[in-house]
Design a protein around this motif. Structure first.
Motif, PDB file in Angstrom:
ATOM      1  N   LEU A 123     -38.963  22.961 -58.849  1.00  0.00           N
ATOM      2  CA  LEU A 123     -38.894  22.806 -60.302  1.00  0.00           C
ATOM      3  C   LEU A 123     -38.813  24.180 -60.951  1.00  0.00           C
ATOM      4  O   LEU A 123     -38.016  24.429 -61.860  1.00  0.00           O
ATOM      5  CB  LEU A 123     -40.126  22.044 -60.792  1.00  0.00           C
ATOM      6  N   THR A 124     -39.648  25.078 -60.479  1.00  0.00           N
ATOM      7  CA  THR A 124     -39.582  26.506 -60.784  1.00  0.00           C
ATOM      8  C   THR A 124     -40.403  27.194 -59.709  1.00  0.00           C
ATOM      9  O   THR A 124     -41.120  26.552 -58.933  1.00  0.00           O
ATOM     10  CB  THR A 124     -40.105  26.841 -62.190  1.00  0.00           C
ATOM     11  N   ASN A 125     -40.310  28.509 -59.632  1.00  0.00           N
ATOM     12  CA  ASN A 125     -41.129  29.307 -58.718  1.00  0.00           C
ATOM     13  C   ASN A 125     -41.961  30.270 -59.557  1.00  0.00           C
ATOM     14  O   ASN A 125     -41.405  31.039 -60.344  1.00  0.00           O
ATOM     15  CB  ASN A 125     -40.247  30.090 -57.742  1.00  0.00           C
ATOM     16  N   VAL A 126     -43.274  30.223 -59.398  1.00  0.00           N
ATOM     17  CA  VAL A 126     -44.150  31.092 -60.185  1.00  0.00           C
ATOM     18  C   VAL A 126     -44.284  32.433 -59.472  1.00  0.00           C
ATOM     19  O   VAL A 126     -44.729  32.496 -58.318  1.00  0.00           O
ATOM     20  CB  VAL A 126     -45.529  30.445 -60.392  1.00  0.00           C
ATOM     21  N   VAL A 127     -43.887  33.500 -60.165  1.00  0.00           N
ATOM     22  CA  VAL A 127     -43.983  34.850 -59.611  1.00  0.00           C
ATOM     23  C   VAL A 127     -45.035  35.637 -60.397  1.00  0.00           C
ATOM     24  O   VAL A 127     -45.036  35.608 -61.628  1.00  0.00           O
ATOM     25  CB  VAL A 127     -42.632  35.593 -59.644  1.00  0.00           C
ATOM     26  N   PRO A 128     -45.931  36.359 -59.710  1.00  0.00           N
ATOM     27  CA  PRO A 128     -46.981  37.087 -60.420  1.00  0.00           C
ATOM     28  C   PRO A 128     -46.542  38.439 -60.960  1.00  0.00           C
ATOM     29  O   PRO A 128     -47.263  39.050 -61.740  1.00  0.00           O
ATOM     30  CB  PRO A 128     -48.066  37.253 -59.348  1.00  0.00           C
ATOM     31  N   SER A 129     -45.370  38.918 -60.526  1.00  0.00           N
ATOM     32  CA  SER A 129     -44.925  40.237 -60.978  1.00  0.00           C
ATOM     33  C   SER A 129     -43.421  40.239 -61.189  1.00  0.00           C
ATOM     34  O   SER A 129     -42.678  39.488 -60.543  1.00  0.00           O
ATOM     35  CB  SER A 129     -45.297  41.314 -59.953  1.00  0.00           C
ATOM     36  N   GLN A 130     -42.976  41.106 -62.073  1.00  0.00           N
ATOM     37  CA  GLN A 130     -41.536  41.262 -62.305  1.00  0.00           C
ATOM     38  C   GLN A 130     -40.858  41.852 -61.079  1.00  0.00           C
ATOM     39  O   GLN A 130     -39.672  41.607 -60.839  1.00  0.00           O
ATOM     40  CB  GLN A 130     -41.293  42.141 -63.530  1.00  0.00           C
ATOM     41  N   TYR A 131     -41.604  42.611 -60.291  1.00  0.00           N
ATOM     42  CA  TYR A 131     -41.052  43.140 -59.033  1.00  0.00           C
ATOM     43  C   TYR A 131     -40.566  42.006 -58.144  1.00  0.00           C
ATOM     44  O   TYR A 131     -39.435  42.015 -57.651  1.00  0.00           O
ATOM     45  CB  TYR A 131     -42.120  43.955 -58.293  1.00  0.00           C
ATOM     46  N   LEU A 132     -41.422  41.003 -57.946  1.00  0.00           N
ATOM     47  CA  LEU A 132     -41.053  39.894 -57.073  1.00  0.00           C
ATOM     48  C   LEU A 132     -39.915  39.087 -57.695  1.00  0.00           C
ATOM     49  O   LEU A 132     -39.020  38.612 -56.983  1.00  0.00           O
ATOM     50  CB  LEU A 132     -42.270  39.003 -56.826  1.00  0.00           C
ATOM     51  N   ALA A 133     -39.915  38.950 -59.020  1.00  0.00           N
ATOM     52  CA  ALA A 133     -38.817  38.248 -59.695  1.00  0.00           C
ATOM     53  C   ALA A 133     -37.495  38.943 -59.431  1.00  0.00           C
ATOM     54  O   ALA A 133     -36.479  38.291 -59.121  1.00  0.00           O
ATOM     55  CB  ALA A 133     -39.097  38.167 -61.197  1.00  0.00           C
ATOM     56  N   ILE A 141     -31.912  33.498 -56.200  1.00  0.00           N
ATOM     57  CA  ILE A 141     -32.930  32.534 -56.636  1.00  0.00           C
ATOM     58  C   ILE A 141     -33.336  32.907 -58.057  1.00  0.00           C
ATOM     59  O   ILE A 141     -33.925  33.967 -58.297  1.00  0.00           O
ATOM     60  CB  ILE A 141     -34.142  32.552 -55.691  1.00  0.00           C
ATOM     61  N   HIS A 142     -32.997  32.041 -59.012  1.00  0.00           N
ATOM     62  CA  HIS A 142     -33.177  32.386 -60.427  1.00  0.00           C
ATOM     63  C   HIS A 142     -34.126  31.443 -61.165  1.00  0.00           C
ATOM     64  O   HIS A 142     -34.455  31.706 -62.326  1.00  0.00           O
ATOM     65  CB  HIS A 142     -31.818  32.388 -61.130  1.00  0.00           C
ATOM     66  N   ASN A 143     -34.539  30.353 -60.526  1.00  0.00           N
ATOM     67  CA  ASN A 143     -35.464  29.426 -61.198  1.00  0.00           C
ATOM     68  C   ASN A 143     -36.889  29.951 -61.051  1.00  0.00           C
ATOM     69  O   ASN A 143     -37.689  29.500 -60.232  1.00  0.00           O
ATOM     70  CB  ASN A 143     -35.327  28.005 -60.635  1.00  0.00           C
TER      71      ASN A 143
END
Length: 340
Positions: A123-133, A141-143
């Motif tokens: 549904l979405t992927n929760v990333v804790p940092s902009q680095y990982l995004a 992978i953009h969701n």
């Protein structure tokens, strides 16, 4: 008012067995406090039993839950997420991986097919940092939804240090990727310079690194105390006796232990790897140095010792930054995601 949803939370819920708390131990309680019904799995110590429990609960609650949350790591536990994600797709359960670990980009590289199946169908992927995004976007992978790691700031009493000495604190699991031996090299170099130094290293062993560190420290007669794993309240209490927090890792994302040190008023010196440059602004709220460079650590420690005004500025700025990551702020981001 939008009704709260029923959640299945999949992860390593092992704090009751004396293991370090992970996201599922902390967030599942917070979600319940927000009014969500949370079914959590798994607290089984054996890895096979844990996986079977995760599968069993996913099937059992398939008609009860609205959403599955899956803690996702780069280690062997990655395959828990792959299997549960696949089961959720088969059962038509929307799921959200919650991403942990600065080494996940290597997992994307080494497990491309499994990663795309897991993450692109979420549904979405929760990333804790902009680095990982940013890393995930390079693999198509953009969701993604950015929700920083969080803590409860009221539990962290800020201590201003008027005099900064080489009393060093290190808090992390003893694992090769976190490079604990580098901390010993730093102490050795400071001693050679005639600096009065002490180091306390707090954390459980993961891969034999603790025994290696103890052996080296004994051979070199280094002034280092190894406490093993402590409860959070215990190491927070002892932190007042130390003046500088060092983070020696080779891989990282948005480490909670560094956030906690920033909240407590400990000036932080960290290797500049992974997502740490997204957490720490160099010489504004911490000091970033190249990895595997004990001399750079020593220079930074001496700089803080000789310039307590700089140390206090870094500490005050760091506390302000972490206050913006308090649960009372971050919970609104979670509520938005959990209602997708």
């Amino acid at each position: 008012m939008i009704p709260k949803r029923n959640l299945l939370y999949i992860g390593n819920k092992l704090a009751a067995h004396g293991k370090p708390p992970t996201a599922i131990d902390l967030l599942s309680v917070k979600f319940q406090e927000e009014g969500y019904e949370v079914y959590a799995s798994s607290s089984k110590l054996n890895k096979v039993s844990r996986l079977l429990d995760m599968v069993s609960k996913t099937i059992r609650y398939r008609k009860t839950i609205d959403l599955a949350l899956i803690d996702t790591y780069s280690t062997q536990n990655f395959y828990y997420a792959v299997i549960i994600g696949g089961l959720c797709r088969f059962l038509k359960i929307p799921y959200i991986p919650i991403l942990h670990g600065g080494n996940l980009p290597n997992r994307l590289q080494n497990s491309k097919r499994l990663s795309k199946q897991l993450f692109n169908n979420a549904l979405t992927n929760v990333v804790p940092s902009q680095y990982l995004a940013e890393q995930f976007k390079t693999y198509g992978i953009h969701n993604l939804t950015h929700i920083p790691n969080t803590l409860e700031i009221e539990n962290y009493k800020f201590l201003q240090r008027n005099k900064v000495t080489a009393k060093l604190l290190w808090v992390r699991s003893f694992s090769e990727i976190y490079n604990p031996l580098l901390a010993l090299e730093v102490v050795e170099l400071l001693l050679k310079q005639g600096v009065e130094v002490s180091l306390r290293m707090v954390g459980p062993d993961k891969d034999g690194s603790l025994a290696r560190c103890k052996k080296v420290a004994a051979e070199l007669n280094l002034p280092i105390t190894f406490t093993g794993m402590l409860k959070k309240k215990e190491w927070i209490a002892l932190s007042k006796d130390y003046d500088i927090f060092i983070n020696t890792t080779n891989f990282d994302n948005m480490p909670v232990s560094v956030m906690e040190a920033m909240a407590l008023g400990l000036p932080v010196i960290s290797t500049n790897v992974g997502g740490l440059s997204f957490l720490i602004d160099h010489e504004i709220d911490g000091i970033l140095i190249p990895p595997n460079n004990p001399a750079a650590f020593v220079n930074a420690i001496n700089k803080l010792r000789e310039n307590p005004v700089l140390a206090n500025t870094l500490s005050n700025n760091a506390r302000t930054k972490i206050e913006a990551l308090d649960w009372q702020v971050i919970k609104h981001k979670w509520n938005s995601v959990l209602r997708l």
